[in-house]
Design a protein around this motif. Sequence first.
Motif, PDB file in Angstrom:
ATOM      1  N   CYS A 139      43.257 -31.461  59.611  1.00  0.00           N
ATOM      2  CA  CYS A 139      42.244 -31.348  60.665  1.00  0.00           C
ATOM      3  C   CYS A 139      40.876 -31.023  60.088  1.00  0.00           C
ATOM      4  O   CYS A 139      39.868 -31.570  60.526  1.00  0.00           O
ATOM      5  CB  CYS A 139      42.652 -30.302  61.703  1.00  0.00           C
ATOM      6  N   ASN A 140      40.837 -30.151  59.072  1.00  0.00           N
ATOM      7  CA  ASN A 140      39.565 -29.787  58.457  1.00  0.00           C
ATOM      8  C   ASN A 140      38.922 -31.019  57.824  1.00  0.00           C
ATOM      9  O   ASN A 140      37.725 -31.272  57.991  1.00  0.00           O
ATOM     10  CB  ASN A 140      39.772 -28.684  57.418  1.00  0.00           C
ATOM     11  N   SER A 141      39.723 -31.810  57.147  1.00  0.00           N
ATOM     12  CA  SER A 141      39.212 -33.019  56.504  1.00  0.00           C
ATOM     13  C   SER A 141      38.740 -34.035  57.543  1.00  0.00           C
ATOM     14  O   SER A 141      37.698 -34.661  57.382  1.00  0.00           O
ATOM     15  CB  SER A 141      40.316 -33.628  55.644  1.00  0.00           C
ATOM     16  N   THR A 142      39.510 -34.186  58.614  1.00  0.00           N
ATOM     17  CA  THR A 142      39.160 -35.144  59.661  1.00  0.00           C
ATOM     18  C   THR A 142      37.907 -34.713  60.413  1.00  0.00           C
ATOM     19  O   THR A 142      37.047 -35.533  60.714  1.00  0.00           O
ATOM     20  CB  THR A 142      40.325 -35.297  60.663  1.00  0.00           C
ATOM     21  N   LYS A 143      37.803 -33.418  60.708  1.00  0.00           N
ATOM     22  CA  LYS A 143      36.633 -32.939  61.444  1.00  0.00           C
ATOM     23  C   LYS A 143      35.388 -33.048  60.580  1.00  0.00           C
ATOM     24  O   LYS A 143      34.329 -33.451  61.053  1.00  0.00           O
ATOM     25  CB  LYS A 143      36.828 -31.500  61.917  1.00  0.00           C
ATOM     26  N   GLY A 144      35.511 -32.713  59.319  1.00  0.00           N
ATOM     27  CA  GLY A 144      34.369 -32.819  58.415  1.00  0.00           C
ATOM     28  C   GLY A 144      33.153 -32.097  58.953  1.00  0.00           C
ATOM     29  O   GLY A 144      33.232 -30.935  59.364  1.00  0.00           O
ATOM     30  N   SER A 145      32.024 -32.778  59.018  1.00  0.00           N
ATOM     31  CA  SER A 145      30.783 -32.155  59.487  1.00  0.00           C
ATOM     32  C   SER A 145      30.492 -32.461  60.953  1.00  0.00           C
ATOM     33  O   SER A 145      29.374 -32.284  61.420  1.00  0.00           O
ATOM     34  CB  SER A 145      29.605 -32.611  58.616  1.00  0.00           C
ATOM     35  N   LYS A 146      31.521 -32.906  61.676  1.00  0.00           N
ATOM     36  CA  LYS A 146      31.336 -33.156  63.111  1.00  0.00           C
ATOM     37  C   LYS A 146      31.201 -31.823  63.849  1.00  0.00           C
ATOM     38  O   LYS A 146      31.829 -30.836  63.477  1.00  0.00           O
ATOM     39  CB  LYS A 146      32.545 -33.892  63.699  1.00  0.00           C
ATOM     40  N   THR A 147      30.421 -31.827  64.907  1.00  0.00           N
ATOM     41  CA  THR A 147      30.404 -30.659  65.785  1.00  0.00           C
ATOM     42  C   THR A 147      31.713 -30.667  66.566  1.00  0.00           C
ATOM     43  O   THR A 147      32.441 -31.672  66.578  1.00  0.00           O
ATOM     44  CB  THR A 147      29.236 -30.720  66.785  1.00  0.00           C
ATOM     45  N   LEU A 148      31.999 -29.588  67.254  1.00  0.00           N
ATOM     46  CA  LEU A 148      33.225 -29.512  68.038  1.00  0.00           C
ATOM     47  C   LEU A 148      33.257 -30.615  69.095  1.00  0.00           C
ATOM     48  O   LEU A 148      34.281 -31.265  69.296  1.00  0.00           O
ATOM     49  CB  LEU A 148      33.356 -28.131  68.692  1.00  0.00           C
ATOM     50  N   GLU A 149      32.135 -30.876  69.748  1.00  0.00           N
ATOM     51  CA  GLU A 149      32.119 -31.923  70.784  1.00  0.00           C
ATOM     52  C   GLU A 149      32.237 -33.319  70.187  1.00  0.00           C
ATOM     53  O   GLU A 149      32.877 -34.192  70.772  1.00  0.00           O
ATOM     54  CB  GLU A 149      30.883 -31.785  71.671  1.00  0.00           C
ATOM     55  N   GLU A 150      31.642 -33.549  69.032  1.00  0.00           N
ATOM     56  CA  GLU A 150      31.816 -34.843  68.362  1.00  0.00           C
ATOM     57  C   GLU A 150      33.269 -35.044  67.963  1.00  0.00           C
ATOM     58  O   GLU A 150      33.824 -36.139  68.113  1.00  0.00           O
ATOM     59  CB  GLU A 150      30.924 -34.929  67.122  1.00  0.00           C
ATOM     60  N   TYR A 151      33.897 -33.979  67.468  1.00  0.00           N
ATOM     61  CA  TYR A 151      35.310 -34.059  67.084  1.00  0.00           C
ATOM     62  C   TYR A 151      36.175 -34.305  68.315  1.00  0.00           C
ATOM     63  O   TYR A 151      37.123 -35.072  68.273  1.00  0.00           O
ATOM     64  CB  TYR A 151      35.720 -32.782  66.357  1.00  0.00           C
ATOM     65  N   ARG A 152      35.837 -33.676  69.438  1.00  0.00           N
ATOM     66  CA  ARG A 152      36.589 -33.872  70.677  1.00  0.00           C
ATOM     67  C   ARG A 152      36.513 -35.348  71.115  1.00  0.00           C
ATOM     68  O   ARG A 152      37.511 -35.950  71.475  1.00  0.00           O
ATOM     69  CB  ARG A 152      36.053 -32.975  71.788  1.00  0.00           C
ATOM     70  N   ILE A 153      35.312 -35.922  71.062  1.00  0.00           N
ATOM     71  CA  ILE A 153      35.148 -37.329  71.433  1.00  0.00           C
ATOM     72  C   ILE A 153      35.944 -38.202  70.470  1.00  0.00           C
ATOM     73  O   ILE A 153      36.694 -39.087  70.878  1.00  0.00           O
ATOM     74  CB  ILE A 153      33.658 -37.731  71.438  1.00  0.00           C
ATOM     75  N   TRP A 154      35.803 -37.947  69.180  1.00  0.00           N
ATOM     76  CA  TRP A 154      36.520 -38.727  68.181  1.00  0.00           C
ATOM     77  C   TRP A 154      38.022 -38.609  68.397  1.00  0.00           C
ATOM     78  O   TRP A 154      38.744 -39.598  68.376  1.00  0.00           O
ATOM     79  CB  TRP A 154      36.142 -38.262  66.777  1.00  0.00           C
ATOM     80  N   PHE A 155      38.519 -37.398  68.613  1.00  0.00           N
ATOM     81  CA  PHE A 155      39.944 -37.144  68.792  1.00  0.00           C
ATOM     82  C   PHE A 155      40.465 -37.824  70.056  1.00  0.00           C
ATOM     83  O   PHE A 155      41.556 -38.381  70.073  1.00  0.00           O
ATOM     84  CB  PHE A 155      40.176 -35.625  68.862  1.00  0.00           C
ATOM     85  N   THR A 156      39.671 -37.800  71.130  1.00  0.00           N
ATOM     86  CA  THR A 156      40.065 -38.419  72.393  1.00  0.00           C
ATOM     87  C   THR A 156      40.154 -39.934  72.245  1.00  0.00           C
ATOM     88  O   THR A 156      41.014 -40.578  72.835  1.00  0.00           O
ATOM     89  CB  THR A 156      39.061 -38.051  73.502  1.00  0.00           C
ATOM     90  N   TRP A 157      39.267 -40.480  71.445  1.00  0.00           N
ATOM     91  CA  TRP A 157      39.174 -41.936  71.315  1.00  0.00           C
ATOM     92  C   TRP A 157      39.624 -42.429  69.947  1.00  0.00           C
ATOM     93  O   TRP A 157      39.228 -43.497  69.503  1.00  0.00           O
ATOM     94  CB  TRP A 157      37.735 -42.372  71.589  1.00  0.00           C
ATOM     95  N   ILE A 158      40.497 -41.692  69.268  1.00  0.00           N
ATOM     96  CA  ILE A 158      40.894 -42.018  67.901  1.00  0.00           C
ATOM     97  C   ILE A 158      41.470 -43.429  67.785  1.00  0.00           C
ATOM     98  O   ILE A 158      41.193 -44.144  66.828  1.00  0.00           O
ATOM     99  CB  ILE A 158      41.877 -40.960  67.339  1.00  0.00           C
ATOM    100  N   ASP A 159      42.233 -43.855  68.778  1.00  0.00           N
ATOM    101  CA  ASP A 159      42.822 -45.188  68.697  1.00  0.00           C
ATOM    102  C   ASP A 159      41.747 -46.265  68.754  1.00  0.00           C
ATOM    103  O   ASP A 159      41.828 -47.286  68.080  1.00  0.00           O
ATOM    104  CB  ASP A 159      43.868 -45.401  69.783  1.00  0.00           C
ATOM    105  N   VAL A 160      40.696 -46.051  69.529  1.00  0.00           N
ATOM    106  CA  VAL A 160      39.588 -47.011  69.596  1.00  0.00           C
ATOM    107  C   VAL A 160      38.862 -47.038  68.257  1.00  0.00           C
ATOM    108  O   VAL A 160      38.504 -48.111  67.751  1.00  0.00           O
ATOM    109  CB  VAL A 160      38.607 -46.653  70.740  1.00  0.00           C
ATOM    110  N   CYS A 161      38.668 -45.867  67.671  1.00  0.00           N
ATOM    111  CA  CYS A 161      37.996 -45.800  66.368  1.00  0.00           C
ATOM    112  C   CYS A 161      38.797 -46.572  65.319  1.00  0.00           C
ATOM    113  O   CYS A 161      38.241 -47.374  64.578  1.00  0.00           O
ATOM    114  CB  CYS A 161      37.857 -44.360  65.895  1.00  0.00           C
ATOM    115  N   ARG A 162      40.084 -46.325  65.279  1.00  0.00           N
ATOM    116  CA  ARG A 162      40.919 -46.949  64.249  1.00  0.00           C
ATOM    117  C   ARG A 162      41.141 -48.430  64.508  1.00  0.00           C
ATOM    118  O   ARG A 162      40.992 -49.253  63.624  1.00  0.00           O
ATOM    119  CB  ARG A 162      42.256 -46.219  64.141  1.00  0.00           C
ATOM    120  N   GLU A 163      41.539 -48.772  65.743  1.00  0.00           N
ATOM    121  CA  GLU A 163      41.857 -50.165  66.051  1.00  0.00           C
ATOM    122  C   GLU A 163      40.605 -51.013  66.227  1.00  0.00           C
ATOM    123  O   GLU A 163      40.594 -52.182  65.879  1.00  0.00           O
ATOM    124  CB  GLU A 163      42.730 -50.244  67.302  1.00  0.00           C
TER     125      GLU A 163
END
Length: 124
Positions: A65-89
Amino acid sequence: MSKKISARKKAQIISKTDGRCAYCGIELFDDDDSTGTGMTVDHLTPKSRGGTEELGNLVLCCRSCNSTKGSKTLEEYRIWFTWIDVCREGGFSLSQLNWLHNNTDLKQRFPRKAARFFFEGAEQ
């Protein structure tokens, strides 16, 4: 876990989530690099974005999780985490996803429950 953190502060950080990753909730073990479940400390607001070493800005998390979050803010990480399949696919970067999230009807066309992290449930 960082050697710069005092034993007292380390204990306080660990107690916030009962020794679990603040994001995914996996049980963590001190310095266990072999399984990826070793303890790391994350800054909710990254230091590179103005975050501090104050206890309220520090959470325990797994290396993944630390590596995935990186320098994202908590809200950026939340958006990324919510939409991870869209990001990857879809091959979207975080900045592209943030733009789509903020400037299109993405949220209405594809309703999803926003990601809720383990520590948010632990606080209640």
